[in-house]
Design a protein around this motif. Structure first.
Motif, mmCIF file in Angstrom:
data_model
loop_
_atom_site.group_PDB
_atom_site.id
_atom_site.type_symbol
_atom_site.label_atom_id
_atom_site.label_comp_id
_atom_site.label_asym_id
_atom_site.label_seq_id
_atom_site.Cartn_x
_atom_site.Cartn_y
_atom_site.Cartn_z
ATOM 1 N N GLY A 66 -25.430 9.096 7.347
ATOM 2 C CA GLY A 66 -25.627 10.057 6.275
ATOM 3 C C GLY A 66 -26.833 10.951 6.454
ATOM 4 N N ASP A 67 -27.785 10.536 7.296
ATOM 5 C CA ASP A 67 -28.954 11.373 7.565
ATOM 6 C C ASP A 67 -28.673 12.423 8.632
ATOM 7 N N GLU A 68 -27.502 12.323 9.296
ATOM 8 C CA GLU A 68 -27.161 13.275 10.346
ATOM 9 C C GLU A 68 -26.013 14.209 9.966
ATOM 10 N N ILE A 69 -25.220 13.818 9.006
ATOM 11 C CA ILE A 69 -24.051 14.599 8.618
ATOM 12 C C ILE A 69 -24.440 15.601 7.539
ATOM 13 N N GLY A 70 -24.091 16.871 7.780
ATOM 14 C CA GLY A 70 -24.590 17.944 6.925
ATOM 15 C C GLY A 70 -23.717 18.304 5.748
ATOM 16 N N GLU A 71 -22.428 17.985 5.785
ATOM 17 C CA GLU A 71 -21.556 18.364 4.679
ATOM 18 C C GLU A 71 -20.499 17.303 4.429
ATOM 19 N N ILE B 268 0.831 -1.200 0.000
ATOM 20 C CA ILE B 268 0.000 0.000 0.000
ATOM 21 C C ILE B 268 0.866 1.250 0.000
ATOM 22 N N ASP B 269 0.254 2.347 -0.436
ATOM 23 C CA ASP B 269 0.894 3.657 -0.486
ATOM 24 C C ASP B 269 1.164 4.155 0.943
ATOM 25 N N ASN B 270 1.850 5.289 1.045
ATOM 26 C CA ASN B 270 2.160 5.844 2.371
ATOM 27 C C ASN B 270 1.130 6.858 2.844
ATOM 28 N N GLN B 271 0.018 6.991 2.111
ATOM 29 C CA GLN B 271 -1.083 7.808 2.604
ATOM 30 C C GLN B 271 -2.395 7.319 2.022
ATOM 31 N N GLY B 272 -3.465 7.603 2.769
ATOM 32 C CA GLY B 272 -4.796 7.244 2.320
ATOM 33 C C GLY B 272 -5.765 8.358 2.637
ATOM 34 N N VAL B 273 -7.030 8.150 2.305
ATOM 35 C CA VAL B 273 -8.035 9.180 2.538
ATOM 36 C C VAL B 273 -9.338 8.533 2.993
ATOM 37 N N LEU B 274 -10.016 9.201 3.928
ATOM 38 C CA LEU B 274 -11.357 8.815 4.350
ATOM 39 C C LEU B 274 -12.314 9.924 3.949
ATOM 40 N N LEU B 275 -13.574 9.557 3.755
ATOM 41 C CA LEU B 275 -14.570 10.490 3.246
ATOM 42 C C LEU B 275 -15.918 10.130 3.846
ATOM 43 N N THR B 276 -16.694 11.145 4.202
ATOM 44 C CA THR B 276 -18.078 10.887 4.569
ATOM 45 C C THR B 276 -18.895 12.144 4.304
ATOM 46 N N GLY B 277 -20.214 11.995 4.364
ATOM 47 C CA GLY B 277 -21.057 13.147 4.100
ATOM 48 C C GLY B 277 -22.522 12.766 4.021
ATOM 49 N N PRO B 278 -23.363 13.697 3.606
ATOM 50 C CA PRO B 278 -24.798 13.437 3.512
ATOM 51 C C PRO B 278 -25.097 12.239 2.615
ATOM 52 N N ASN B 279 -26.010 11.408 3.072
ATOM 53 C CA ASN B 279 -26.480 10.241 2.319
ATOM 54 C C ASN B 279 -25.407 9.181 2.119
ATOM 55 N N LEU B 280 -24.316 9.257 2.878
ATOM 56 C CA LEU B 280 -23.284 8.228 2.828
ATOM 57 C C LEU B 280 -23.276 7.454 4.139
ATOM 58 N N GLY B 281 -23.450 6.163 4.058
ATOM 59 C CA GLY B 281 -23.293 5.322 5.231
ATOM 60 C C GLY B 281 -24.405 5.431 6.249
ATOM 61 N N MET B 282 -24.105 4.938 7.435
ATOM 62 C CA MET B 282 -25.101 4.805 8.490
ATOM 63 C C MET B 282 -25.477 6.125 9.150
#
Length: 300
Positions: free
Chosen positions: A100-105, A84-98
């Motif tokens: 998603g109904d509470e996260i605004g941006e 694997i590379d030496n960096q990664g990224v995480l992402l979340t936001g509206p309508n994503l995942g469990m």
């Protein structure tokens, strides 16, 4: 050892109509390079989520045409190494995942990998748990986007698809047309926000064809035992079918009755969640290794 680059060899749907990127024989080992699950679009803080091309998420490198693979066979993939590379990224936001109904941006977090640790913030680091999120073969009929899991494999997001695991996939078309991507530096069961530590990398795979042996859904053999993976519209349906696959496998390979196999798995088997955020939900059922050893069950 053959090598397959992600450059110019990326697909976004599993399809029998995809042109092979490379040909291998059964028993060959190949190193496959992959982009991260966002097609490497977010590499620096200045890379904005607003500029993200969502049509380029969940890329897979391939397809790999396995010369001896025919419809009805089983493809055996031994994952010898994941880099694997030496960096990664995480992402979340509206309508994503469990949540998603509470996260605004939309929110991103770029994390560094150092000394086999993910540096989450200035207080917390945790060990890497390298795994392959997307790996599958061409389905028999309609094309399936790389972001969707099904009986062909695909975006199973299953933590046990890792180094030293052996993955078995059903073959639906000649050549199998194997492809993989969406590596994670770390991911929990469920992948509850829609991403793990999305990361670029490469995998060394030994690819073999198991002739005249047909399976219905993906199966993984690893240090804890053998696990049956199923993706359905609901988690309930996925768990039920994965359980049935495991219990019938046990019945068919021992002198246990269906009732005894069911009771044994109720006592020592494990129903587990793989992911709950993709278009189909993925669950797995584990038969522990000591059961396999006691009944001298070999996988295939």
């Amino acid at each position: 050892m053959k090598k397959l680059s992600a450059k110019d060899n990326t697909i976004f749907a599993f399809s029998k109509n995809n042109e092979p990127a490379i040909y291998v024989d059964s028993g060959e080992t190949i190193e496959v390079e992959t982009m991260d699950g966002l097609s490497n679009q977010i590499r620096e803080e200045k890379d904005t989520i607003e500029a993200l091309d969502w049509n380029r998420v969940n890329p897979a490198t391939g397809p790999i045409y396995v010369n001896q693979a025919k419809k009805g066979d089983t493809l055996k993939i031994t994952i010898e190494k994941i880099n694997i590379d030496n960096q990664g990224v995480l992402l979340t936001g509206p309508n994503l995942g469990m949540l998603g109904d509470e996260i605004g941006e939309m929110t991103k977090r770029i994390v560094q990998i150092k000394d086999d640790q993910v540096i989450f913030n200035n207080k917390l680091s945790f060990p890497i748990t390298k795994m392959i999120g997307v790996i599958g073969v061409a389905p028999e009929h309609k094309d399936i986007p790389c972001g969707t899991p099904d009986s062909h494999g695909g975006n199973m997001d299953t933590t046990i698809i890792k180094e030293e695991s052996v993955l078995y996939l059903p073959v639906f078309v000649d050549g199998a047309l194997l492809a993989l991507g969406d590596f994670h530096g770390a991911m929990g069961d469920g992948e509850i926000c829609g991403t793990g530590v999305e990361i670029a990398g490469s995998a060394v795979l030994k690819i073999e064809v198991v002739k005249d042996h047909t399976i219905e859904h993906p199966i993984v053999k690893y240090e804890e035992g053998i696990s049956f993976i199923v993706s359905k519209e609901t988690l309930d349906d996925s768990v039920k079918e994965a359980t049935k696959q495991a219990v019938h496998f046990l019945k068919d390979n021992t002198d246990l009755s269906l009732e005894d196999a069911a009771m044994l798995m109720s006592a020592v088997g494990q129903a587990q969640i793989s992911q709950v955020v993709d278009p189909l939900m993925t669950a797995r059922f584990l038969i522990p290794q000591f059961v396999l050893d006691t009944y001298e069950i070999k996988s295939f």
